[in-house]
Design an enzyme around this catalytic site. Structure first.
Site, PDB file in Angstrom:
ATOM      1  N   LYS A  39       0.872  -1.222   0.020  1.00  8.41           N
ATOM      2  CA  LYS A  39       0.007  -0.081  -0.060  1.00  8.41           C
ATOM      3  C   LYS A  39       0.902   1.389  -0.090  1.00  8.41           C
ATOM      4  CE  LYS A  39      -0.576   0.130   5.127  1.00  8.41           C
ATOM      5  NZ  LYS A  39      -1.471  -0.170   6.118  1.00  8.41           N
ATOM      6  N   TYR A 271      13.594  30.708   7.784  1.00  8.23           N
ATOM      7  CA  TYR A 271      12.401  31.284   8.223  1.00  8.23           C
ATOM      8  C   TYR A 271      12.388  31.352   9.664  1.00  8.23           C
ATOM      9  CZ  TYR A 271      10.610  30.717   3.298  1.00  8.23           C
ATOM     10  OH  TYR A 271      10.621  30.958   1.903  1.00  8.23           O
ATOM     11  N   MET A 319       9.986  24.454   2.058  1.00  3.76           N
ATOM     12  CA  MET A 319       9.043  23.809   1.257  1.00  3.76           C
ATOM     13  C   MET A 319      10.252  22.928   0.263  1.00  3.76           C
ATOM     14  SD  MET A 319       6.523  24.658  -1.763  1.00  3.76           S
ATOM     15  CE  MET A 319       5.188  24.999  -0.318  1.00  3.76           C
TER      16      MET A 319
END
Length: 403
Positions: A39, A271, A319
């Site tokens: 899966k 950040y 990101m």
């Protein structure tokens, strides 16, 4: 590995390690068949190559959560027994039945849909009745079991279904000694005994997941379902490390260093400036981030091997990238940064990242996204659809095998 040296990042998948893990797990469950659970694109490792490797190592069943995953295995040329278990009303029953996929039934609505579709397509569906023995998730509760068994037997007598399996799933098999383990085992035995007394003749009875395969021989029955352990990851710290269990991690996640630069003391990094350089230093830019599956929760804690030394994520994971403090070292751009692997070079493990992100190893590997190419080591020639393949081995770059 020159052909992959220019990649921004890669997840190297060692199929020889996967084969070895399957053999270890088969030895642990001698006398039972083994299902390779695939899966979520084989827990992020790539379903088709891992399915082939597992078959080569002796897995007699393949398992998926969704019917779409099972149908993708068939489209990729995987034959033999395949079970899928996560169904919703209106699912692709016809496609699954026609592809000879075994399907799980947890409630009357599912049984009735299977029976209707099997009649429409003129095929007998193979079903596994799932019992909720205490997990409280999918499956039929004991109070509803007699009705489900009775209706399934009637459908079998009519030629619409074959009751191929009776099964359930543990809640706490990864916690040795948890009282629910013995309780679930007892309930499963009772529910199986009832079904068999009423006339069910299952091919397989199955309850054991990876931790139960490793620690609970009394739960092996006819078939064990091995997921995370097959990929060389311990189901839980309480059971030991992969090495303790005789397993080898299959995935290595690495990236090419994108930038090395000087930074003065007191320089904020990433950040929010949650990290400030304590002294004059060098910073290294690792070009992967949470869009690639690197957990943001590991900001300031995730370990990375760069230049032979373990570094720590400096500041927030962004990101597409994060930074490590190199402490004055100056590796060249393009040098390898290893986030996790089997540990042969001293690199961190999946378990190290799980601790850093306050999660489990399962999540670390399954979240590695499609922007990270999978590079297969030990892959044999892919078979034509409907045939098993054989041939030479070697590294092979491939995107994730979702299609």
């Amino acid at each position: 590995m020159n052909e992959t040296a220019s990649l921004r990042a890669r997840a190297e998948i060692d199929l020889d390690a996967l084969r070895a893990n399957v053999r270890v797990l088969r030895e642990r469950a001698a006398g039972a068949q083994l299902m390779a659970v695939l899966k979520s694109d084989a827990y992020g490792h790539g379903a088709l190559p891992c399915a082939r490797a597992a078959r080569e190592a002796g897995a007699t069943w393949l398992g998926t959560a969704t019917p779409q995953e099972a149908l993708a295995l068939r489209a990729g040329g995987l034959d033999g027994r395949v079970l899928c278990w996560l169904w919703t009303p209106g699912g692709p029953w016809a496609e699954a039945i026609e592809a000879d996929v075994d399907v799980s039934v947890s409630a009357l609505w599912a049984l009735r849909e299977v029976v209707a579709v099997a009649g429409a397509v003129g095929r007998t569906a193979r079903i596994h009745l799932k019992a909720d023995t205490g997990l409280g998730r999918n499956g039929c509760r004991p109070a509803d079991w007699p009705v489900l068994v009775t209706e399934a037997l009637a459908a079998e007598k009519a030629g619409r279904v074959r009751i191929a399996g009776l099964w359930s799933h543990f809640a706490c098999a990864d916690e040795p000694g948890h009282p629910s383990i013995a309780a679930q085992l007892g309930v499963f035995r009772d529910m199986v005994a009832y079904a068999e007394k009423e006339g069910v003749e299952p091919e397989v009875r199955h309850l054991a997941n990876s931790p139960a395969t490793l620690t609970l021989p009394e739960a092996h029955f006819d078939l064990v379902r091995t997921g995370i352990a097959m990929y060389g990851i311990s189901p839980s710290p309480e059971l030991g490390t992969p090495a303790d269990l005789g397993l080898r991690p299959v995935m290595t996640l690495a990236a090419s260093l994108a930038l090395v630069k000087d930074a003065p003391a007191g320089h904020g990094v990433s950040y929010g400036h949650h990290y400030t350089t304590p002294a004059d230093t060098t910073l290294g830019l690792i070009p992967v981030g949470y869009a690639d599956g690197v957990p943001r929760h590991a900001s300031g804690r995730g370990p990375v091997l760069v230049g032979g030394r373990t570094r720590t994520v400096a500041g927030r994971v962004a990101m597409d990238q994060f930074v490590v403090d190199l402490g004055g070292d100056r590796p060249e751009p393009g040098a390898e940064a290893v986030l996790f692997g089997p540990g042969d070079r001293g690199e961190p493990s999946v378990e190290d990242w799980a601790v850093a992100a306050d999660t489990i190893g399962y999540e670390i590997v399954t979240r590695i996204g499609s922007r990270v190419p999978r590079v297969y080591v030990g892959e044999r020639a892919a078979p034509r659809p409907g045939a098993h393949g054989s041939g030479g081995s070697g590294p092979h770059e491939s995107p994730t095998d979702d299609d």
